[in-house]
Design a protein around this motif. Structure first.
Motif, PDB file in Angstrom:
ATOM      1  N   CYS A 160       0.844  -1.198   0.000  1.00 46.03           N
ATOM      2  CA  CYS A 160       0.000   0.000   0.000  1.00 46.03           C
ATOM      3  C   CYS A 160       0.882   1.252   0.000  1.00 46.03           C
ATOM      4  N   CYS A 163      -6.983  -0.852   0.004  1.00 47.53           N
ATOM      5  CA  CYS A 163      -6.110  -1.430   1.030  1.00 47.53           C
ATOM      6  C   CYS A 163      -6.973  -1.774   2.230  1.00 47.53           C
ATOM      7  N   CYS A 198      -5.617   0.110   5.722  1.00 48.88           N
ATOM      8  CA  CYS A 198      -5.938   1.520   6.029  1.00 48.88           C
ATOM      9  C   CYS A 198      -7.261   1.962   5.407  1.00 48.88           C
ATOM     10  N   SER A 225       1.439  -1.457   4.169  1.00 46.95           N
ATOM     11  CA  SER A 225       1.202  -2.853   4.547  1.00 46.95           C
ATOM     12  C   SER A 225       1.251  -3.694   3.266  1.00 46.95           C
ATOM     13  N   HIS A 231       0.109   4.084   0.979  1.00 45.42           N
ATOM     14  CA  HIS A 231      -0.224   4.957   2.121  1.00 45.42           C
ATOM     15  C   HIS A 231       0.305   4.397   3.436  1.00 45.42           C
ATOM     16  N   CYS A 232      -0.044   3.152   3.750  1.00 44.48           N
ATOM     17  CA  CYS A 232       0.329   2.611   5.067  1.00 44.48           C
ATOM     18  C   CYS A 232       1.435   1.563   4.954  1.00 44.48           C
TER      19      CYS A 232
END
Ligand SMILES: [Zn+2]
Ligand SMILES: [Zn+2]
Length: 557
Positions: A138, A151, A154, A143, A140-141
Protein backbone atom coordinates in the motif's frame (compact mmCIF):
# COMPACT_ATOMS: atom_id res chain seq x y z
CA UNK A 1 -40.70 0.64 -4.06
CA UNK A 2 -38.56 -0.85 -1.32
CA UNK A 3 -34.98 -1.71 -2.26
CA UNK A 4 -32.47 -3.62 -0.15
CA UNK A 5 -28.74 -3.43 -0.92
CA UNK A 6 -27.61 -6.44 -2.99
CA UNK A 7 -25.28 -8.85 -1.17
CA UNK A 8 -22.03 -9.54 -3.02
CA UNK A 9 -22.04 -13.32 -3.28
CA UNK A 10 -18.38 -14.30 -2.99
CA UNK A 11 -19.48 -15.67 0.40
CA UNK A 12 -22.61 -15.74 2.57
CA UNK A 13 -23.65 -12.37 4.07
CA UNK A 14 -22.72 -11.52 7.66
CA UNK A 15 -25.00 -10.07 10.33
CA UNK A 16 -24.40 -6.48 9.16
CA UNK A 17 -25.63 -7.22 5.63
CA UNK A 18 -28.54 -9.21 7.04
CA UNK A 19 -29.59 -6.16 9.09
CA UNK A 20 -30.07 -4.13 5.87
CA UNK A 21 -32.15 -6.88 4.28
CA UNK A 22 -34.23 -7.32 7.43
CA UNK A 23 -34.81 -3.56 7.69
CA UNK A 24 -36.15 -3.46 4.15
CA UNK A 25 -38.41 -6.43 4.91
CA UNK A 26 -39.75 -4.84 8.11
CA UNK A 27 -40.50 -1.62 6.28
CA UNK A 28 -42.17 -3.34 3.31
CA UNK A 29 -44.31 -5.45 5.66
CA UNK A 30 -45.33 -2.30 7.50
CA UNK A 31 -46.38 -0.64 4.22
CA UNK A 32 -48.43 -3.67 3.19
CA UNK A 33 -50.15 -3.71 6.59
CA UNK A 34 -51.06 -0.08 6.02
CA UNK A 35 -52.73 -1.14 2.79
CA UNK A 36 -50.05 0.32 0.51
CA UNK A 37 -48.93 -1.50 -2.61
CA UNK A 38 -45.28 -2.21 -1.87
CA UNK A 39 -42.71 -4.13 -3.88
CA UNK A 40 -39.54 -5.39 -2.19
CA UNK A 41 -36.60 -6.35 -4.36
CA UNK A 42 -32.97 -7.30 -3.97
CA UNK A 43 -30.67 -9.94 -5.39
CA UNK A 44 -27.24 -11.44 -5.72
CA UNK A 45 -24.52 -9.11 -6.96
CA UNK A 46 -22.36 -11.65 -8.71
CA UNK A 47 -20.03 -10.16 -11.32
CA UNK A 48 -16.55 -8.67 -11.11
CA UNK A 49 -12.98 -9.44 -10.21
CA UNK A 50 -13.44 -10.74 -6.62
CA UNK A 51 -15.76 -13.53 -7.83
CA UNK A 52 -13.54 -14.35 -10.82
CA UNK A 53 -10.43 -14.53 -8.60
CA UNK A 54 -12.26 -16.71 -6.06
CA UNK A 55 -13.55 -19.03 -8.82
CA UNK A 56 -10.06 -19.39 -10.30
CA UNK A 57 -8.73 -20.27 -6.86
CA UNK A 58 -11.43 -22.89 -6.34
CA UNK A 59 -10.98 -24.26 -9.84
CA UNK A 60 -14.61 -23.69 -10.82
CA UNK A 61 -16.21 -21.27 -13.28
CA UNK A 62 -17.48 -17.96 -11.87
CA UNK A 63 -20.98 -19.01 -12.91
CA UNK A 64 -20.68 -22.31 -11.01
CA UNK A 65 -19.56 -20.41 -7.93
CA UNK A 66 -22.36 -17.86 -8.06
CA UNK A 67 -25.01 -20.44 -8.96
CA UNK A 68 -24.18 -22.25 -5.77
CA UNK A 69 -23.94 -19.15 -3.58
CA UNK A 70 -27.07 -17.56 -5.02
CA UNK A 71 -29.17 -20.65 -4.30
CA UNK A 72 -27.74 -20.97 -0.81
CA UNK A 73 -28.26 -17.30 0.08
CA UNK A 74 -31.76 -17.20 -1.39
CA UNK A 75 -32.66 -20.22 0.71
CA UNK A 76 -31.14 -18.69 3.85
CA UNK A 77 -32.90 -15.36 3.41
CA UNK A 78 -36.17 -17.25 3.18
CA UNK A 79 -35.31 -18.93 6.47
CA UNK A 80 -35.07 -15.45 8.03
CA UNK A 81 -38.60 -14.79 6.72
CA UNK A 82 -37.61 -12.01 4.37
CA UNK A 83 -40.58 -11.60 2.06
CA UNK A 84 -39.08 -10.47 -1.23
CA UNK A 85 -41.32 -9.90 -4.20
CA UNK A 86 -38.24 -10.68 -6.23
CA UNK A 87 -34.82 -11.78 -5.03
CA UNK A 88 -32.97 -12.12 -8.31
CA UNK A 89 -29.38 -11.97 -9.56
CA UNK A 90 -27.27 -9.84 -11.87
CA UNK A 91 -26.90 -12.79 -14.27
CA UNK A 92 -30.63 -12.65 -14.98
CA UNK A 93 -31.56 -12.05 -18.62
CA UNK A 94 -33.79 -9.10 -17.72
CA UNK A 95 -30.98 -7.42 -15.78
CA UNK A 96 -28.37 -7.85 -18.50
CA UNK A 97 -30.73 -6.54 -21.20
CA UNK A 98 -31.87 -3.61 -19.09
CA UNK A 99 -28.30 -2.60 -18.19
CA UNK A 100 -27.13 -2.70 -21.80
CA UNK A 101 -30.16 -0.78 -23.04
CA UNK A 102 -29.78 1.87 -20.33
CA UNK A 103 -26.06 2.35 -21.00
CA UNK A 104 -26.72 2.77 -24.72
CA UNK A 105 -29.16 5.58 -23.86
CA UNK A 106 -26.65 7.15 -21.48
CA UNK A 107 -24.02 7.03 -24.23
CA UNK A 108 -26.41 8.56 -26.79
CA UNK A 109 -27.17 11.35 -24.34
CA UNK A 110 -23.48 12.27 -24.20
CA UNK A 111 -22.54 11.07 -20.71
CA UNK A 112 -19.97 8.47 -21.73
CA UNK A 113 -16.48 8.91 -23.17
CA UNK A 114 -13.50 6.65 -23.71
CA UNK A 115 -9.84 7.15 -22.90
CA UNK A 116 -6.62 5.17 -22.95
CA UNK A 117 -5.27 4.13 -19.57
CA UNK A 118 -2.10 2.40 -18.42
CA UNK A 119 -2.79 -0.79 -16.46
CA UNK A 120 -0.80 -3.67 -14.99
CA UNK A 121 -0.69 -6.64 -17.36
CA UNK A 122 0.48 -10.16 -16.56
CA UNK A 123 2.51 -11.53 -19.47
CA UNK A 124 2.32 -14.99 -18.00
CA UNK A 125 -1.48 -15.00 -17.96
CA UNK A 126 -1.79 -12.66 -20.93
CA UNK A 127 -4.36 -10.57 -19.18
CA UNK A 128 -4.83 -7.17 -17.61
CA UNK A 129 -4.93 -7.15 -13.81
CA UNK A 130 -7.76 -4.90 -12.60
CA UNK A 131 -8.99 -4.56 -9.01
CA UNK A 132 -8.28 -7.68 -7.01
CA UNK A 133 -6.25 -9.40 -9.71
CA UNK A 134 -3.25 -7.43 -8.51
CA UNK A 135 -1.83 -7.01 -5.03
CA UNK A 136 1.19 -5.25 -3.59
CA UNK A 137 2.38 -2.81 -0.98
CA UNK A 138 0.00 0.00 0.00
CA UNK A 139 1.45 3.42 -0.96
CA UNK A 140 -0.22 4.96 2.12
CA UNK A 141 0.33 2.61 5.07
CA UNK A 142 2.94 0.32 3.45
CA UNK A 143 1.20 -2.85 4.55
CA UNK A 144 1.66 -5.88 2.29
CA UNK A 145 -1.17 -7.54 0.41
CA UNK A 146 -3.06 -4.36 -0.47
CA UNK A 147 -5.44 -5.00 -3.37
CA UNK A 148 -5.66 -3.17 -6.67
CA UNK A 149 -8.93 -1.52 -5.63
CA UNK A 150 -8.49 -0.99 -1.90
CA UNK A 151 -6.11 -1.43 1.03
CA UNK A 152 -7.83 -3.48 3.72
CA UNK A 153 -5.39 -2.25 6.34
CA UNK A 154 -5.94 1.52 6.03
CA UNK A 155 -9.18 1.42 4.02
CA UNK A 156 -7.92 3.75 1.27
CA UNK A 157 -9.32 3.33 -2.23
CA UNK A 158 -6.53 2.49 -4.68
CA UNK A 159 -5.87 2.28 -8.40
CA UNK A 160 -3.98 -0.84 -9.56
CA UNK A 161 -1.04 1.34 -10.62
CA UNK A 162 -0.76 2.87 -7.11
CA UNK A 163 0.63 -0.35 -5.66
CA UNK A 164 4.32 -0.63 -4.79
CA UNK A 165 5.93 -3.91 -5.96
CA UNK A 166 2.74 -5.19 -7.59
CA UNK A 167 2.27 -8.88 -8.38
CA UNK A 168 -0.35 -10.96 -10.18
CA UNK A 169 -2.53 -12.74 -7.57
CA UNK A 170 -2.66 -15.86 -9.72
CA UNK A 171 1.06 -16.42 -10.42
CA UNK A 172 2.86 -13.82 -8.26
CA UNK A 173 4.79 -12.59 -11.31
CA UNK A 174 5.50 -8.85 -11.58
CA UNK A 175 3.18 -7.32 -14.18
CA UNK A 176 4.26 -4.96 -16.94
CA UNK A 177 2.36 -1.75 -17.71
CA UNK A 178 0.28 -1.74 -20.83
CA UNK A 179 -2.20 0.60 -22.48
CA UNK A 180 -5.89 -0.28 -22.65
CA UNK A 181 -8.89 1.71 -23.84
CA UNK A 182 -11.64 2.22 -21.26
CA UNK A 183 -15.02 3.91 -20.95
CA UNK A 184 -16.07 6.44 -18.32
CA UNK A 185 -19.30 7.86 -16.97
CA UNK A 186 -19.13 11.64 -17.08
CA UNK A 187 -20.52 12.21 -13.59
CA UNK A 188 -19.17 15.79 -13.29
CA UNK A 189 -21.64 16.83 -16.02
CA UNK A 190 -24.47 15.99 -13.58
CA UNK A 191 -23.02 17.81 -10.54
CA UNK A 192 -25.49 20.66 -10.51
CA UNK A 193 -28.55 18.44 -10.98
CA UNK A 194 -27.38 16.05 -8.30
CA UNK A 195 -26.61 18.85 -5.86
CA UNK A 196 -30.15 20.21 -6.27
CA UNK A 197 -31.60 16.73 -5.91
CA UNK A 198 -29.76 16.04 -2.63
CA UNK A 199 -30.42 19.52 -1.23
CA UNK A 200 -34.13 19.36 -2.04
CA UNK A 201 -34.57 15.91 -0.57
CA UNK A 202 -35.54 16.39 3.07
CA UNK A 203 -35.73 12.67 3.83
CA UNK A 204 -32.12 11.63 3.66
CA UNK A 205 -30.65 10.94 7.08
CA UNK A 206 -27.89 13.28 8.14
CA UNK A 207 -25.03 10.89 7.28
CA UNK A 208 -26.29 10.41 3.70
CA UNK A 209 -26.97 14.09 3.19
CA UNK A 210 -23.67 15.38 4.57
CA UNK A 211 -21.62 12.76 2.83
CA UNK A 212 -23.26 13.38 -0.53
CA UNK A 213 -23.05 17.16 -0.39
CA UNK A 214 -19.40 17.11 0.60
CA UNK A 215 -18.68 14.66 -2.23
CA UNK A 216 -20.30 17.04 -4.72
CA UNK A 217 -18.52 20.03 -3.20
CA UNK A 218 -15.13 18.35 -3.51
CA UNK A 219 -15.93 17.91 -7.20
CA UNK A 220 -17.39 14.72 -8.67
CA UNK A 221 -14.98 12.62 -10.70
CA UNK A 222 -15.71 10.58 -13.82
CA UNK A 223 -16.43 6.94 -12.93
CA UNK A 224 -14.64 4.09 -14.57
CA UNK A 225 -17.20 1.93 -16.42
CA UNK A 226 -15.33 -0.94 -18.03
CA UNK A 227 -12.94 -3.74 -17.13
CA UNK A 228 -10.71 -6.15 -19.05
CA UNK A 229 -12.29 -9.19 -17.44
CA UNK A 230 -14.69 -11.74 -18.83
CA UNK A 231 -17.00 -12.24 -15.85
CA UNK A 232 -19.53 -9.48 -16.28
CA UNK A 233 -22.02 -7.87 -18.62
CA UNK A 234 -20.48 -7.11 -22.05
CA UNK A 235 -19.98 -3.35 -22.40
CA UNK A 236 -22.43 -2.20 -25.09
CA UNK A 237 -20.21 0.60 -26.44
CA UNK A 238 -18.73 0.99 -29.91
CA UNK A 239 -15.26 -0.62 -29.95
CA UNK A 240 -15.59 -2.15 -26.47
CA UNK A 241 -15.51 -5.77 -27.62
CA UNK A 242 -14.08 -8.06 -24.93
CA UNK A 243 -14.68 -5.52 -22.14
CA UNK A 244 -17.29 -5.89 -19.44
CA UNK A 245 -19.08 -3.27 -17.34
CA UNK A 246 -17.58 -2.58 -13.93
CA UNK A 247 -19.64 -4.54 -11.40
CA UNK A 248 -20.41 -1.55 -9.16
CA UNK A 249 -21.76 0.40 -12.11
CA UNK A 250 -24.23 -2.25 -13.27
CA UNK A 251 -25.46 -3.97 -10.10
CA UNK A 252 -27.01 -0.73 -8.85
CA UNK A 253 -29.37 -0.75 -11.86
CA UNK A 254 -30.66 -4.08 -10.56
CA UNK A 255 -33.31 -2.34 -8.48
CA UNK A 256 -35.12 -1.37 -11.67
CA UNK A 257 -34.43 -4.60 -13.58
CA UNK A 258 -35.57 -6.71 -10.60
CA UNK A 259 -38.88 -4.84 -10.60
CA UNK A 260 -39.20 -5.37 -14.37
CA UNK A 261 -38.53 -9.06 -13.92
CA UNK A 262 -41.11 -9.24 -11.13
CA UNK A 263 -43.68 -7.57 -13.39
CA UNK A 264 -42.88 -10.00 -16.22
CA UNK A 265 -43.14 -12.99 -13.89
CA UNK A 266 -46.58 -11.73 -12.88
CA UNK A 267 -47.63 -11.40 -16.52
CA UNK A 268 -48.07 -7.63 -16.19
CA UNK A 269 -44.92 -6.46 -17.99
CA UNK A 270 -45.77 -2.77 -17.60
CA UNK A 271 -46.48 -2.89 -13.89
CA UNK A 272 -42.90 -1.92 -13.01
CA UNK A 273 -43.55 1.56 -14.41
CA UNK A 274 -46.04 2.24 -11.65
CA UNK A 275 -43.20 1.94 -9.15
CA UNK A 276 -40.39 3.65 -11.07
CA UNK A 277 -42.02 6.19 -13.36
CA UNK A 278 -45.23 7.25 -11.60
CA UNK A 279 -44.38 10.32 -9.49
CA UNK A 280 -46.93 9.14 -6.90
CA UNK A 281 -44.67 6.23 -6.03
CA UNK A 282 -41.81 6.48 -3.54
CA UNK A 283 -38.38 4.95 -3.90
CA UNK A 284 -36.93 3.74 -0.60
CA UNK A 285 -33.51 2.17 -0.04
CA UNK A 286 -31.95 0.38 2.90
CA UNK A 287 -28.17 0.35 2.77
CA UNK A 288 -25.08 0.47 4.94
CA UNK A 289 -23.07 3.66 5.35
CA UNK A 290 -20.37 2.48 2.92
CA UNK A 291 -22.96 2.37 0.12
CA UNK A 292 -24.26 5.92 0.48
CA UNK A 293 -22.64 7.51 -2.61
CA UNK A 294 -23.86 4.71 -4.86
CA UNK A 295 -27.44 5.40 -3.85
CA UNK A 296 -27.49 9.18 -3.50
CA UNK A 297 -25.14 10.12 -6.39
CA UNK A 298 -24.25 7.35 -8.82
CA UNK A 299 -27.59 5.55 -9.11
CA UNK A 300 -29.60 8.80 -9.41
CA UNK A 301 -26.91 10.07 -11.81
CA UNK A 302 -27.35 7.04 -14.09
CA UNK A 303 -31.13 7.30 -13.99
CA UNK A 304 -30.98 11.01 -14.88
CA UNK A 305 -28.43 10.44 -17.64
CA UNK A 306 -30.71 7.84 -19.25
CA UNK A 307 -33.12 10.66 -20.06
CA UNK A 308 -36.13 8.66 -18.81
CA UNK A 309 -38.16 10.24 -16.05
CA UNK A 310 -37.37 7.85 -13.24
CA UNK A 311 -38.28 8.38 -9.61
CA UNK A 312 -34.97 8.96 -7.86
CA UNK A 313 -34.36 7.57 -4.35
CA UNK A 314 -36.73 9.40 -2.02
CA UNK A 315 -35.18 7.87 1.06
CA UNK A 316 -31.80 6.22 1.56
CA UNK A 317 -31.98 4.81 5.05
CA UNK A 318 -28.27 4.40 5.63
CA UNK A 319 -27.19 2.99 8.93
CA UNK A 320 -23.89 3.37 10.77
CA UNK A 321 -21.51 0.46 11.31
CA UNK A 322 -22.34 -2.70 13.15
CA UNK A 323 -19.28 -4.28 14.73
CA UNK A 324 -18.79 -7.75 16.05
CA UNK A 325 -17.50 -7.82 19.64
CA UNK A 326 -15.78 -4.48 19.07
CA UNK A 327 -14.16 -5.37 15.74
CA UNK A 328 -14.87 -5.08 12.04
CA UNK A 329 -16.40 -8.21 10.45
CA UNK A 330 -13.71 -10.21 8.69
CA UNK A 331 -14.18 -13.65 7.26
CA UNK A 332 -10.47 -14.34 6.88
CA UNK A 333 -9.89 -13.47 10.53
CA UNK A 334 -13.11 -15.22 11.60
CA UNK A 335 -14.50 -12.15 13.26
CA UNK A 336 -18.26 -12.20 13.01
CA UNK A 337 -21.15 -14.54 12.39
CA UNK A 338 -22.44 -15.43 8.93
CA UNK A 339 -26.07 -16.06 8.17
CA UNK A 340 -25.62 -19.78 7.49
CA UNK A 341 -24.20 -20.09 11.01
CA UNK A 342 -26.67 -17.68 12.62
CA UNK A 343 -29.72 -19.71 11.55
CA UNK A 344 -28.20 -22.84 13.14
CA UNK A 345 -27.60 -21.03 16.42
CA UNK A 346 -30.99 -19.40 17.03
CA UNK A 347 -34.41 -19.10 15.41
CA UNK A 348 -35.14 -16.43 12.80
CA UNK A 349 -37.41 -14.50 15.17
CA UNK A 350 -34.58 -14.13 17.72
CA UNK A 351 -32.27 -12.72 15.06
CA UNK A 352 -34.94 -10.44 13.66
CA UNK A 353 -35.52 -9.09 17.15
CA UNK A 354 -31.88 -8.74 18.14
CA UNK A 355 -30.66 -7.22 14.89
CA UNK A 356 -33.45 -4.67 14.49
CA UNK A 357 -33.16 -3.66 18.13
CA UNK A 358 -29.40 -3.18 17.57
CA UNK A 359 -29.91 -1.39 14.24
CA UNK A 360 -27.23 1.33 14.16
CA UNK A 361 -29.59 4.18 13.30
CA UNK A 362 -27.79 7.08 14.94
CA UNK A 363 -24.51 5.63 16.06
CA UNK A 364 -22.39 2.52 15.59
CA UNK A 365 -23.65 -0.65 17.24
CA UNK A 366 -21.67 -3.49 18.70
CA UNK A 367 -22.98 -7.03 18.49
CA UNK A 368 -21.83 -9.22 21.38
CA UNK A 369 -23.22 -12.54 22.52
CA UNK A 370 -23.88 -11.01 25.94
CA UNK A 371 -25.98 -8.27 24.34
CA UNK A 372 -27.83 -10.89 22.28
CA UNK A 373 -28.51 -12.83 25.48
CA UNK A 374 -29.68 -9.69 27.29
CA UNK A 375 -32.03 -8.66 24.48
CA UNK A 376 -33.57 -12.11 24.11
CA UNK A 377 -33.84 -12.91 27.80
CA UNK A 378 -34.80 -9.62 29.41
CA UNK A 379 -36.79 -8.01 26.59
CA UNK A 380 -38.17 -10.63 24.23
CA UNK A 381 -38.72 -13.35 26.81
CA UNK A 382 -39.31 -11.49 30.08
CA UNK A 383 -41.32 -8.56 28.77
CA UNK A 384 -43.08 -9.66 25.60
CA UNK A 385 -43.21 -13.43 26.12
CA UNK A 386 -44.25 -13.05 29.71
CA UNK A 387 -47.08 -10.63 28.94
CA UNK A 388 -48.45 -12.91 26.23
CA UNK A 389 -48.21 -15.95 28.45
CA UNK A 390 -49.75 -14.52 31.61
CA UNK A 391 -52.69 -12.96 29.79
CA UNK A 392 -53.57 -16.03 27.78
CA UNK A 393 -52.96 -18.64 30.47
CA UNK A 394 -54.95 -16.73 33.09
CA UNK A 395 -57.86 -16.49 30.67
CA UNK A 396 -57.61 -20.22 30.03
CA UNK A 397 -57.53 -21.27 33.67
CA UNK A 398 -60.08 -18.85 35.11
CA UNK A 399 -62.38 -17.80 32.28
CA UNK A 400 -62.40 -20.96 30.13
CA UNK A 401 -60.60 -18.93 27.48
CA UNK A 402 -63.45 -16.45 26.96
CA UNK A 403 -62.78 -12.71 26.89
CA UNK A 404 -64.65 -11.31 29.91
CA UNK A 405 -66.82 -8.19 29.90
CA UNK A 406 -64.80 -5.05 30.29
CA UNK A 407 -65.29 -1.31 30.01
CA UNK A 408 -63.31 1.76 30.97
CA UNK A 409 -64.83 2.06 34.41
CA UNK A 410 -61.89 2.70 36.65
CA UNK A 411 -59.72 5.74 36.24
CA UNK A 412 -56.60 3.59 35.90
CA UNK A 413 -58.33 1.61 33.13
CA UNK A 414 -59.03 4.81 31.29
CA UNK A 415 -55.37 5.79 31.58
CA UNK A 416 -54.29 2.41 30.30
CA UNK A 417 -56.72 2.55 27.39
CA UNK A 418 -55.37 5.99 26.51
CA UNK A 419 -51.83 4.57 26.45
CA UNK A 420 -53.11 1.78 24.20
CA UNK A 421 -54.77 4.23 21.85
CA UNK A 422 -51.61 6.34 21.57
CA UNK A 423 -49.25 3.41 21.07
CA UNK A 424 -49.71 2.85 17.30
CA UNK A 425 -49.32 6.57 16.66
CA UNK A 426 -46.02 6.57 18.50
CA UNK A 427 -44.85 3.52 16.55
CA UNK A 428 -45.91 5.09 13.26
CA UNK A 429 -44.07 8.27 14.07
CA UNK A 430 -40.89 6.17 14.29
CA UNK A 431 -41.62 4.39 11.01
CA UNK A 432 -42.10 7.74 9.29
CA UNK A 433 -38.58 8.66 10.33
CA UNK A 434 -37.20 5.21 9.38
CA UNK A 435 -36.31 4.55 13.02
CA UNK A 436 -37.14 0.85 13.03
CA UNK A 437 -35.20 0.15 16.19
CA UNK A 438 -37.18 2.80 18.05
CA UNK A 439 -40.47 1.54 16.60
CA UNK A 440 -39.70 -1.91 17.97
CA UNK A 441 -38.80 -0.38 21.35
CA UNK A 442 -42.25 1.21 21.44
CA UNK A 443 -43.89 -2.20 21.01
CA UNK A 444 -41.85 -3.65 23.85
CA UNK A 445 -42.81 -0.60 25.88
CA UNK A 446 -46.49 -1.36 25.25
CA UNK A 447 -45.99 -4.96 26.43
CA UNK A 448 -44.20 -3.57 29.48
CA UNK A 449 -47.21 -1.35 30.10
CA UNK A 450 -49.38 -4.48 29.88
CA UNK A 451 -47.25 -6.20 32.52
CA UNK A 452 -47.38 -3.12 34.74
CA UNK A 453 -51.16 -3.00 34.39
CA UNK A 454 -51.53 -6.66 35.37
CA UNK A 455 -49.18 -6.24 38.34
CA UNK A 456 -51.18 -3.24 39.46
CA UNK A 457 -54.62 -4.84 39.10
CA UNK A 458 -53.56 -8.30 40.39
CA UNK A 459 -56.41 -10.28 38.82
CA UNK A 460 -54.99 -13.48 40.41
CA UNK A 461 -55.95 -11.95 43.80
CA UNK A 462 -59.14 -10.07 42.92
CA UNK A 463 -60.41 -13.19 41.16
CA UNK A 464 -61.02 -14.84 44.53
CA UNK A 465 -63.31 -12.05 45.80
CA UNK A 466 -64.58 -10.21 42.71
CA UNK A 467 -64.57 -12.20 39.49
CA UNK A 468 -66.03 -9.30 37.46
CA UNK A 469 -63.20 -7.03 38.53
CA UNK A 470 -60.59 -9.62 37.58
CA UNK A 471 -62.39 -10.10 34.26
CA UNK A 472 -62.29 -6.37 33.67
CA UNK A 473 -58.47 -6.37 33.98
CA UNK A 474 -58.11 -9.40 31.74
CA UNK A 475 -60.44 -7.95 29.12
CA UNK A 476 -58.26 -4.88 28.90
CA UNK A 477 -55.04 -6.91 28.87
CA UNK A 478 -56.36 -8.81 25.86
CA UNK A 479 -56.86 -5.52 23.99
CA UNK A 480 -53.27 -4.51 24.73
CA UNK A 481 -52.09 -7.91 23.59
CA UNK A 482 -54.05 -7.56 20.34
CA UNK A 483 -52.34 -4.27 19.53
CA UNK A 484 -48.96 -5.76 20.41
CA UNK A 485 -49.79 -8.57 17.97
CA UNK A 486 -50.86 -6.25 15.15
CA UNK A 487 -47.89 -3.90 15.42
CA UNK A 488 -45.41 -6.72 15.88
CA UNK A 489 -46.26 -8.22 12.48
CA UNK A 490 -43.57 -6.39 10.45
CA UNK A 491 -40.86 -7.30 12.96
CA UNK A 492 -41.64 -10.82 14.16
CA UNK A 493 -44.16 -12.19 11.65
CA UNK A 494 -44.30 -15.71 13.14
CA UNK A 495 -44.74 -14.68 16.78
CA UNK A 496 -47.23 -11.98 15.83
CA UNK A 497 -49.20 -14.50 13.82
CA UNK A 498 -49.28 -16.93 16.78
CA UNK A 499 -50.58 -14.19 19.08
CA UNK A 500 -53.22 -13.06 16.62
CA UNK A 501 -54.33 -16.60 15.80
CA UNK A 502 -54.88 -17.23 19.50
CA UNK A 503 -57.03 -14.10 19.71
CA UNK A 504 -59.13 -14.46 16.61
CA UNK A 505 -59.89 -16.61 13.60
CA UNK A 506 -60.18 -13.53 11.45
CA UNK A 507 -57.44 -12.53 9.07
CA UNK A 508 -55.66 -10.43 8.00
CA UNK A 509 -55.03 -7.90 10.71
CA UNK A 510 -54.51 -4.42 9.35
CA UNK A 511 -52.48 -1.68 10.91
CA UNK A 512 -55.54 0.51 11.49
CA UNK A 513 -56.94 -2.00 14.00
CA UNK A 514 -54.05 -1.26 16.35
CA UNK A 515 -54.91 0.89 19.36
CA UNK A 516 -58.59 -0.12 19.21
CA UNK A 517 -60.43 -2.57 21.45
CA UNK A 518 -61.32 -5.04 18.74
CA UNK A 519 -61.41 -8.34 20.60
CA UNK A 520 -65.02 -8.47 21.73
CA UNK A 521 -66.21 -9.92 25.07
CA UNK A 522 -67.17 -13.57 24.68
CA UNK A 523 -64.49 -14.26 22.06
CA UNK A 524 -62.94 -17.67 22.56
CA UNK A 525 -59.18 -17.38 23.02
CA UNK A 526 -57.01 -20.36 22.20
CA UNK A 527 -54.13 -21.47 24.36
CA UNK A 528 -50.62 -20.75 23.25
CA UNK A 529 -47.31 -22.40 24.00
CA UNK A 530 -44.59 -20.06 25.29
CA UNK A 531 -43.29 -18.10 22.30
CA UNK A 532 -39.69 -17.69 23.41
CA UNK A 533 -37.13 -19.31 25.63
CA UNK A 534 -33.99 -17.96 27.25
CA UNK A 535 -30.60 -18.22 25.60
CA UNK A 536 -27.09 -18.26 27.03
CA UNK A 537 -24.14 -16.38 25.53
CA UNK A 538 -21.81 -19.10 26.75
CA UNK A 539 -23.82 -21.84 25.07
CA UNK A 540 -24.08 -19.89 21.82
CA UNK A 541 -20.32 -19.37 21.71
CA UNK A 542 -19.71 -23.06 22.33
CA UNK A 543 -22.26 -24.04 19.69
CA UNK A 544 -20.57 -21.76 17.16
CA UNK A 545 -17.17 -23.26 17.91
CA UNK A 546 -18.62 -26.71 17.43
CA UNK A 547 -20.28 -25.69 14.17
CA UNK A 548 -17.04 -24.30 12.82
CA UNK A 549 -14.96 -27.29 13.78
CA UNK A 550 -17.35 -29.58 11.92
CA UNK A 551 -17.71 -27.31 8.87
CA UNK A 552 -14.62 -25.22 8.12
CA UNK A 553 -15.27 -21.68 6.90
CA UNK A 554 -14.34 -20.80 3.34
CA UNK A 555 -11.73 -18.13 2.94
CA UNK A 556 -12.89 -14.71 1.83
CA UNK A 557 -11.98 -13.79 -1.71
ZN1 LIG B 1 -2.97 0.99 3.34
ZN1 LIG C 1 -0.24 -13.98 -13.68
Amino acid sequence: MVCAGWPYVNSTPHLGTLTQLLSADVYARYLRLKGEEAVLVSGSDEHGAPIEVEALRLGVSPRQLTNRNHQLIKHLLKAFDIQFDNYTRTESRVHKEFVQKTYRKIEQNGYIYSQSVILPYCENHQRFLPDRFVEGECPHCHSQGARGDQCDNCGKILEPTDLIKPYCVLCHQTPILKESKHWFFDLPKLSERLRKYVEKNPNFPENARNFSLSWIKEGLKPRSLTRDISWGIPAPFEGAKGKTLYVWMEAVLGYVSATKEWAENNHKPNLWKKFWLDPESRNIHFVGKDNIPFHTIIFPGLLEASGDKYNLPWQVSSTEWIQFEGQKFSKSRRIGVWIDEAIELAGAEYWRYALISLRPELKDANFTWEEFERKINTELNDVLGNFVHRTISFLQTHFRGRVPDYSARELSDRDTLAVLEQAPKKIEEKFKRFRLKEALEQIIELAREGNRYLNDREPWKTYKTDKALAGQSLGISVQILATVGVTLQPFLPKSASSILKALSEKKPFRWNQAGKCFVKPGTQIRSLKPLFHKVSAQDLRAKLEQLRSSKPLEAEA
